[in-house]
Design a protein around this motif. Structure first.
Motif, PDB file in Angstrom:
ATOM      1  N   ALA A   1     -74.397  -4.770  25.847  1.00  0.00           N
ATOM      2  CA  ALA A   1     -73.731  -3.646  26.510  1.00  0.00           C
ATOM      3  C   ALA A   1     -72.499  -3.204  25.726  1.00  0.00           C
ATOM      4  N   VAL A   2     -72.239  -1.915  25.761  1.00  0.00           N
ATOM      5  CA  VAL A   2     -71.091  -1.337  25.056  1.00  0.00           C
ATOM      6  C   VAL A   2     -70.053  -0.887  26.081  1.00  0.00           C
ATOM      7  N   ALA A   3     -68.824  -1.306  25.885  1.00  0.00           N
ATOM      8  CA  ALA A   3     -67.747  -0.926  26.806  1.00  0.00           C
ATOM      9  C   ALA A   3     -67.432   0.552  26.660  1.00  0.00           C
ATOM     10  N   GLY A   4     -67.412   1.269  27.768  1.00  0.00           N
ATOM     11  CA  GLY A   4     -67.083   2.687  27.748  1.00  0.00           C
ATOM     12  C   GLY A   4     -65.579   2.895  27.761  1.00  0.00           C
ATOM     13  N   GLY A   5     -65.158   4.044  27.249  1.00  0.00           N
ATOM     14  CA  GLY A   5     -63.735   4.352  27.248  1.00  0.00           C
ATOM     15  C   GLY A   5     -63.347   5.196  26.056  1.00  0.00           C
ATOM     16  N   VAL A   6     -62.105   5.609  26.002  1.00  0.00           N
ATOM     17  CA  VAL A   6     -61.587   6.421  24.909  1.00  0.00           C
ATOM     18  C   VAL A   6     -61.469   5.563  23.656  1.00  0.00           C
ATOM     19  N   GLN A   7     -62.064   6.031  22.567  1.00  0.00           N
ATOM     20  CA  GLN A   7     -62.088   5.236  21.329  1.00  0.00           C
ATOM     21  C   GLN A   7     -60.703   5.109  20.711  1.00  0.00           C
ATOM     22  N   VAL A   8     -60.420   3.916  20.204  1.00  0.00           N
ATOM     23  CA  VAL A   8     -59.169   3.641  19.494  1.00  0.00           C
ATOM     24  C   VAL A   8     -59.500   2.883  18.213  1.00  0.00           C
ATOM     25  N   THR A   9     -58.984   3.366  17.102  1.00  0.00           N
ATOM     26  CA  THR A   9     -59.073   2.632  15.844  1.00  0.00           C
ATOM     27  C   THR A   9     -57.711   2.018  15.588  1.00  0.00           C
ATOM     28  N   LEU A  10     -57.646   0.708  15.665  1.00  0.00           N
ATOM     29  CA  LEU A  10     -56.387  -0.022  15.580  1.00  0.00           C
ATOM     30  C   LEU A  10     -56.283  -0.746  14.244  1.00  0.00           C
ATOM     31  N   THR A  11     -55.221  -0.453  13.480  1.00  0.00           N
ATOM     32  CA  THR A  11     -54.969  -1.142  12.207  1.00  0.00           C
ATOM     33  C   THR A  11     -53.695  -1.958  12.336  1.00  0.00           C
ATOM     34  N   LEU A  12     -53.816  -3.249  12.088  1.00  0.00           N
ATOM     35  CA  LEU A  12     -52.686  -4.165  12.165  1.00  0.00           C
ATOM     36  C   LEU A  12     -52.301  -4.602  10.758  1.00  0.00           C
ATOM     37  N   THR A  13     -51.013  -4.649  10.479  1.00  0.00           N
ATOM     38  CA  THR A  13     -50.511  -5.116   9.191  1.00  0.00           C
ATOM     39  C   THR A  13     -49.713  -6.387   9.419  1.00  0.00           C
ATOM     40  N   VAL A  14     -50.222  -7.498   8.894  1.00  0.00           N
ATOM     41  CA  VAL A  14     -49.579  -8.797   9.090  1.00  0.00           C
ATOM     42  C   VAL A  14     -48.657  -9.065   7.901  1.00  0.00           C
ATOM     43  N   VAL A  15     -47.375  -9.329   8.186  1.00  0.00           N
ATOM     44  CA  VAL A  15     -46.391  -9.487   7.117  1.00  0.00           C
ATOM     45  C   VAL A  15     -45.559 -10.746   7.334  1.00  0.00           C
ATOM     46  N   ASN A  16     -44.950 -11.204   6.247  1.00  0.00           N
ATOM     47  CA  ASN A  16     -44.070 -12.369   6.267  1.00  0.00           C
ATOM     48  C   ASN A  16     -42.626 -11.898   6.349  1.00  0.00           C
ATOM     49  N   VAL A  17     -41.966 -12.117   7.468  1.00  0.00           N
ATOM     50  CA  VAL A  17     -40.604 -11.627   7.636  1.00  0.00           C
ATOM     51  C   VAL A  17     -39.603 -12.409   6.790  1.00  0.00           C
ATOM     52  N   ASN A  18     -40.006 -13.566   6.279  1.00  0.00           N
ATOM     53  CA  ASN A  18     -39.120 -14.361   5.427  1.00  0.00           C
ATOM     54  C   ASN A  18     -39.311 -14.057   3.944  1.00  0.00           C
ATOM     55  N   ALA A  19     -40.122 -13.062   3.629  1.00  0.00           N
ATOM     56  CA  ALA A  19     -40.361 -12.684   2.234  1.00  0.00           C
ATOM     57  C   ALA A  19     -40.367 -11.170   2.093  1.00  0.00           C
ATOM     58  N   ALA A  20     -39.327 -10.538   2.633  1.00  0.00           N
ATOM     59  CA  ALA A  20     -39.145  -9.088   2.510  1.00  0.00           C
ATOM     60  C   ALA A  20     -40.358  -8.315   3.012  1.00  0.00           C
ATOM     61  N   CYS A  21     -40.945  -8.762   4.101  1.00  0.00           N
ATOM     62  CA  CYS A  21     -42.084  -8.079   4.740  1.00  0.00           C
ATOM     63  C   CYS A  21     -43.317  -8.038   3.832  1.00  0.00           C
ATOM     64  N   ALA A  22     -43.481  -9.055   3.006  1.00  0.00           N
ATOM     65  CA  ALA A  22     -44.644  -9.099   2.116  1.00  0.00           C
ATOM     66  C   ALA A  22     -45.919  -9.260   2.933  1.00  0.00           C
ATOM     67  N   PRO A  23     -47.004  -8.574   2.548  1.00  0.00           N
ATOM     68  CA  PRO A  23     -48.254  -8.675   3.305  1.00  0.00           C
ATOM     69  C   PRO A  23     -48.852 -10.075   3.202  1.00  0.00           C
ATOM     70  N   LEU A  24     -49.487 -10.494   4.273  1.00  0.00           N
ATOM     71  CA  LEU A  24     -50.151 -11.802   4.316  1.00  0.00           C
ATOM     72  C   LEU A  24     -51.656 -11.573   4.269  1.00  0.00           C
ATOM     73  N   ALA A  25     -52.242 -11.833   3.115  1.00  0.00           N
ATOM     74  CA  ALA A  25     -53.679 -11.632   2.925  1.00  0.00           C
ATOM     75  C   ALA A  25     -54.449 -12.880   3.357  1.00  0.00           C
ATOM     76  N   GLY A  26     -55.679 -12.662   3.811  1.00  0.00           N
ATOM     77  CA  GLY A  26     -56.547 -13.779   4.173  1.00  0.00           C
ATOM     78  C   GLY A  26     -56.256 -14.388   5.526  1.00  0.00           C
TER      79      GLY A  26
END
Length: 299
Positions: free
Chosen positions: A129-154
């Motif tokens: 079954a597929v949940a009905g509703g208004v579609q949302v494409t959500l992009t999250l950016t995971v960063v390290n706050v102790n390294a000048a907001c450097a991205p955390l890959a993997g």
């Protein structure tokens, strides 16, 4: 220069010789200093103690110019800078193996197909079954706050939320498993999901749950998360969706009775934390919404 015999008067002839020698010596010093050379001069009087005088040239400047930032430098992911997201409860419906419901423990993270970008359909058991509703494409950016907001890959991110009626799969709807999924961040620390705008139920501000793991392997158990938190849906978009989209009727009255200040999860957060926990959203009910948010982790 003071010498041992300077206190004795040896006559005019001696004084004239000494004065001439001293004048000559001063001219030499000016010449050497003007040339920027380190000069070593012997004492002017014969039979002196052999003392020397050294002049040091002005050192050449060695200041290193400030480098020009590279055009490909990673920008700060948030206009206000990144901060560490606060830890929030994973609630009673995480399906991450940490709780039980009706005597059963649900763990969607161990399902072989839990890694998926479109989380609108059920993927465990017989239901698709597929949940009905208004579609949302959500992009999250995971960063390290102790390294000048450097991205955390993997890093693995598990998200889940209620459907447009405020119900959770695997709990309120035990035969459904939709609106749950895991994604792995890319080199930019980003992961995207296609989902629906969540409904609002009594006592809670509309929200999306998430857990972050340092690797996909660690995500197979809910006990190894480096962060458990929630996203707060924007007030204006929530009002627009609930009052304008079909299927969200039950959310209208629930949303009218709750605020961020009264919510038992978000109410004790700072304004900076709320700002980062609230996705930036653009779009329409008809075309769907695009949402982005930064997740800050102290590593």
């Amino acid at each position: 220069m003071v010498h041992d015999h300077a206190d004795h008067d040896e006559g005019l002839s001696h004084d004239l010789i000494a004065m001439a020698a001293l004048a000559s010596r001063r001219r030499a010093l000016r010449w050497f200093a003007g040339a920027g050379t380190i000069a070593m001069l012997s004492a002017c009087d014969g039979g002196s103690s052999g003392e020397t005088l050294t002049t040091t040239p002005t050192p050449t400047s060695s200041v290193t110019p400030t480098p020009t930032p590279s055009a490909t430098a990673t920008p700060t992911p948030s206009a206000t800078g990144c901060i560490a997201d606060p830890t929030e409860t994973n609630g009673p419906y995480p399906a991450d193996g940490t709780n039980t419901s009706s005597g059963l423990t649900s763990n969607a993270l161990t399902a072989s197909n839990v890694v998926r970008s479109d989380i609108r359909s059920s993927f465990i058991g017989a239901s698709t079954a597929v949940a009905g509703g208004v579609q949302v494409t959500l992009t999250l950016t995971v960063v390290n706050v102790n390294a000048a907001c450097a991205p955390l890959a993997g890093y693995a991110v598990y998200i889940w939320h209620c459907n447009r009626d405020g119900k959770y799969s695997l709990y309120d709807l035990p035969n459904e498993s939709y609106l749950r999924g895991v994604g792995v961040t890319d080199a930019n620390g980003q992961v995207s999901f296609t989902t629906i705008f969540p409904g609002c139920y009594d006592g809670r501000w509309p929200h999306i749950h998430f857990e972050v793991f340092s690797s996909l392997a660690n995500a197979t158990s809910g006990r190894y998360a480096v962060l458990v938190s929630q996203l707060a849906m924007p007030s204006a978009v929530s009002s627009t969706v609930y009052n304008g989209a079909s299927g969200y009727t039950t959310s209208i009255s629930s949303f009218s009775r709750v605020s961020l200040n009264s919510d038992n999860v978000f109410s004790d957060n700072t304004s900076a934390q709320i700002a980062q926990q609230t996705p930036a959203m653009t779009g329409t009910i008809t075309d769907g919404y695009t949402a982005t948010a930064v997740i800050g982790i102290a590593r």
